[in-house]
Write an enzyme that holds these catalytic residues in place. Structure first.
Site, mmCIF file in Angstrom:
data_model
loop_
_atom_site.group_PDB
_atom_site.id
_atom_site.type_symbol
_atom_site.label_atom_id
_atom_site.label_comp_id
_atom_site.label_asym_id
_atom_site.label_seq_id
_atom_site.Cartn_x
_atom_site.Cartn_y
_atom_site.Cartn_z
ATOM 1 N N LYS A 129 0.843 -1.193 0.000
ATOM 2 C CA LYS A 129 0.000 0.000 0.000
ATOM 3 C C LYS A 129 0.879 1.244 0.000
ATOM 4 C CE LYS A 129 -0.525 -0.266 5.047
ATOM 5 N NZ LYS A 129 -1.462 -0.326 6.168
ATOM 6 N N TYR B 51 13.457 31.537 2.787
ATOM 7 C CA TYR B 51 12.291 32.329 3.185
ATOM 8 C C TYR B 51 12.361 32.737 4.663
ATOM 9 C CZ TYR B 51 9.665 31.397 -1.127
ATOM 10 O OH TYR B 51 9.244 31.351 -2.427
ATOM 11 N N MET C 140 9.286 24.671 -1.299
ATOM 12 C CA MET C 140 8.446 23.676 -1.960
ATOM 13 C C MET C 140 9.274 22.771 -2.878
ATOM 14 S SD MET C 140 5.182 24.163 -4.518
ATOM 15 C CE MET C 140 4.081 24.770 -3.239
ATOM 16 N N ARG D 130 -9.667 0.265 15.878
ATOM 17 C CA ARG D 130 -9.631 1.114 14.697
ATOM 18 C C ARG D 130 -10.757 0.693 13.760
ATOM 19 N NH1 ARG D 130 -4.060 1.172 11.397
ATOM 20 N NH2 ARG D 130 -4.701 -0.993 11.106
#
Length: 819
Positions: free
Chosen positions: A489, A714, A763, A587
């Protein structure tokens, strides 16, 4: 119903090799569909393109012990010591003979359905109409061939009160064999069209062949307004009850009048009426056929009137998808003849989104008509004119040669799909409703599913040898008979599910497991044939599960009931599912102390799904601190799972061990174990690296000297305390590099040396300090891998390695290697 192997050998007149006891409950002709090997009988069919004998070794390894063969393997006693081989002149004939003898066991109404169009539609609607009041067994989907019919008949069991079985033919002489297998008591002819006409001299010959199905039936139902059908029925000298339905002859046994979706009728003097939730002509005609059969089987006009409005559309092969540039795509691979084209065009015209959009038909060469090319495409031209098509694209050599026959203003012709998708016509399509009607060899899927190449300098190297090493490490803890499920998965924990699955399939794991259906679809489209479990099936994915042979986990009554309903709607019986019990994770899962009796009762009172396995999750097998709780979990699971097994005659696999449990609790491996994180090189008990599978690498884009006191990145977070050399690397949080690693919280490796991340991670780009490292632009950078364990990053992030591995985005190119 089950048969002993001795009984099967007698029924099919086989010579038996092997002496092991065996019980047969499942018939198999396609090795990819194996689900219950313990009770499976495999028929090694020879076809023009394949030979089932090639798959005997693989099936034996996967647990099959019973085979019907034309040729017994050499040294079978040594190679297949526990197997039974039933030798016959023709495995196909033996399959048909066994189904015929199985059919002899039932004295019930059996409806045999044939026709050029509408067989599946009529069968499925009849199921919807009849099933509220009786147990109905029907052919799965379109199992109507020389192989499909015997497999359908095999589904009859003690609970069956009526059977609905399709029969399809493509050439003279085929129907008698299907008649002997089905032995219908009621015969239904839906329609007569041009499909497979090339194999018959004329329509009369094809109709007479279809009518062979109705020999010795008590009743025959047919459209008497069709002159060819009525003429052939008279010629057949049929001796049973002829029930022809008509819109014109008020003396017909079933006389009908239609107004929109309202149908009124007189059936053998009894008046009635009903409404259906469809307005197209094909649906109305199919509903009339269904109504006639239902009334013949004893439904009252009141019951019919109540059930007809509840009819649901059935899952044919028409798919509607939203496309780019305002396009609506209708993909139809259901049939390759003019009748099915007309049905698809009718469907297209009735789509609500077609208003205001141009209508475009993209059509390949049409096969199996028997008409001359000129006649065929003149007929196509008349159809598209009648249906109001604005633009026409023909693909294929034959249709291109008949371009003059297609009388429409805007038309284009191409030799193949490649030429079309590279053309200006393809690139200019926008704001249209497009019907794709292509025979399979033309590959029309490329038209609707073009892929864009991903280009990125950051790569994830995946070592397939390491995958095998880790697999074998965990296998060393298992008994030879214990099966293995490998979790792939989340794109195989970021490593790329397709290549990992291919490797695991080559090394003969028993099951693959994915999270959602779309992950399974990707594997199937890539050629993965191994059994696939879907661990978190969504309600909207049921059709995808069925279409791509995916086995869902079932964890609640709500999910189970919805799945059963969807399976019935699709014509599915005996679909394998995996039952999840909640023994402490809290769960997902059924309550093993409160739900088991109700669960068993629900499973026993339906035939759409069947439990293939029952399983649970250890909460803390990775830590000795939770051993007492793990022991409690196992005790609860063992009791509940054995109770489920006791309620069913077939083998249900039990599994609870995960990667940590395989190593920590080998005595609890039961029938199967699930291998997850350990497969990808991380020991979940110690966080140590086994064999490294994934290495995330990038390159230095640019080197820049930045003076002391300046900042980088940044928000000016990366303040430099000395004159520095800063490297920009093309990887950022969009690629899966967590922003929390920035500002010197972690490092990567440049030429084997630590280079801290400075400033905020952007990013698409990160900045690293390489002041003391000898390097240059273009040099390789390791984010994690063989030299920098992924656990270093997960420890800094205070998370687990799973999260780091699965965060690598799909825009990062995967590169696979294997020695």
């Amino acid at each position: 119903m089950t048969y002993t192997i001795e009984k099967v050998a007698t029924l099919i007149g086989a010579r038996r090799y092997g002496e092991k006891d065996a019980t047969i409950g499942w018939l198999l002709t396609d090795s990819r569909s194996l689900c219950f090997p313990e009770q499976t009988l495999f028929f090694a069919l020879r076809t023009k393109r394949n030979d089932g004998h090639k798959y005997i070794s693989e099936l034996y390894r996967r647990g099959v012990r019973s085979f019907v063969v034309e040729q017994v393997p050499e040294d079978y006693q040594a190679q297949f010591a526990d197997a039974n081989f039933l030798k016959v002149p023709s495995p196909l004939a033996a399959l048909q003979r066994l189904a015929e003898r199985h059919r002899d066991e039932f004295d019930i109404p059996v409806v045999g359905i044939t026709g050029s169009n509408g067989k599946t539609w009529v069968k499925e609607w009849l199921y919807q109409i009849l099933s509220p009041s009786m147990k109905v067994t029907r052919s799965p989907k379109s199992y109507n061939s020389q192989i499909g019919v015997p497999l359908s008949v095999w589904l009859l069991n003690e609970q069956t009160k009526v059977a609905l079985l399709e029969a399809g033919i493509s050439e003279p002489g085929e129907m008698l064999a299907l008649h002997d297998i089905i032995q219908p008591t009621i015969g239904v002819l839906t329609s007569l069209g041009s499909a497979h006409q090339e194999n018959f001299r004329n329509m009369d010959e094809k109709c007479m062949e279809k009518l062979q199905l109705f020999r010795n039936t008590e009743t025959m139902i047919y459209p008497s307004d069709d002159d060819t059908v009525s003429r052939c029925v008279r010629r057949s000298q049929y001796q049973g009850d002829r029930i022809g339905w008509s819109r014109f002859n008020d003396k017909a046994p079933m006389y009908v009048k239609t107004e929109g979706s309202h149908v009124s009728y007189v059936y053998k003097g009894i008046e009635g009426s009903y409404d259906i939730p469809f307005i197209d002509e094909a649906s109305i005609e199919n509903s009339i056929t269904c109504a006639t059969v239902a009334l013949t089987l004893g439904l009252t006009p009141e019951e019919l009137a109540e059930r007809m409005p509840k009819l649901e559309p059935i899952a044919m092969r028409l798919e509607v998808k939203e496309g780019q540039r305002g396009l609506t795509l209708i993909n139809d691979s259901y049939n390759s003849d003019v009748n099915s084209l007309d049905i698809a065009l009718d469907f297209m015209n009735r789509r609500p989104e077609q208003e205001g959009k141009r209508k475009t038909l993209i059509l390949s060469d049409i096969y199996q008509t028997g008409e001359s090319s000129a006649e065929l495409y003149r007929e196509v031209s008349e159809l598209i004119a009648k249906r109001g098509i604005d633009r026409f694209v023909g693909i294929g050599p034959e249709i291109s040669s008949q371009a003059a026959q297609i009388e429409i203003g805007q038309k284009w012709f191409f030799a193949n799909v490649d030429d079309f998708v590279q053309s200006s016509v393809f690139k200019s399509m926008r704001d249209e409703i497009v019907l794709l009607k292509g025979a399979r060899p033309f590959g029309f899927e490329r038209i609707s599913d073009l892929l864009e190449q991903k280009v990125h300098e950051t790569i994830l190297e995946v070592d397939l040898n390491a995958v095998v090493d880790n697999l074998n490490y965990y296998r060393s803890f298992l008994k030879p008979e214990t099966k293995m499920v490998c979790m792939i998965k989340a794109d195989a924990y970021g490593a790329g599910a397709v290549e990992i699955a291919k490797t695991l399939q080559d090394h003969r794991v028993d099951y693959l497991a994915v999270a959602v259906a779309d992950e399974g679809v990707t594997l199937r489209k890539a050629g993965i044939t191994q059994n696939i479990i879907v661990m978190n099936p969504e309600m909207s994915s049921f059709k995808t599960l069925f279409d791509y042979d995916l086995e869902p986990e079932v964890y609640s009554f709500r999910l189970m009931n919805a799945l059963v309903k969807a399976a019935r709607h699709e014509g599915i019986t005996g679909w394998p599912v995996h039952i999840k019990l909640d023994t402490g994770m809290h769960r997902l899962g059924f309550d093993p102390k409160k739900d088991i009796d109700e669960l068993i009762d629900s499973l026993k009172h339906q035939s759409a799904i069947i439990p293939r396995s029952v399983f649970s999750h250890f909460v803390g097998s990775d830590s000795d601190d939770f051993d007492n709780f793990s022991a409690t979990q196992f005790r609860v699971f063992d009791e509940a799972s054995q109770k489920i097994q006791a309620a069913f005659s077939h083998k249900i696999l039990r599994h609870i061990d995960n990667s940590a449990g395989i190593e920590h609790f080998p005595e609890r491996q039961l029938d199967m174990c699930r291998l997850g994180l350990g497969l990808y090189g991380v020991d979940p008990r110690t966080n140590n690296i086994l064999s490294t599978v994934s290495t995330l690498k990038t390159t230095i884009l640019q080197l820049r000297r930045v003076p002391k006191e300046e900042t980088v990145g940044y928000s000016r977070k990366g303040k430099l305390e000395r004159d520095s050399v800063i490297a920009a690397i093309p990887i950022g949080y969009a690629d899966g590099l967590n922003r929390k690693l920035g500002n010197r919280h972690c490092y990567c490796l440049v030429n084997g040396q630590k280079a801290e991340y400075v400033g905020n991670i952007c990013m698409d780009v990160a900045l690293i300090d390489v002041t003391d490292i000898q390097c240059e632009e273009g040099d390789s950078v390791e984010i994690f891998g063989k030299n920098l364990p992924v656990t270093v990053l997960s420890d800094v992030l205070e998370t687990i390695p799973y999260e780091v591995l699965t965060s690598v985005s799909n825009r990062v190119k995967r590169v696979y290697f294997q020695d």
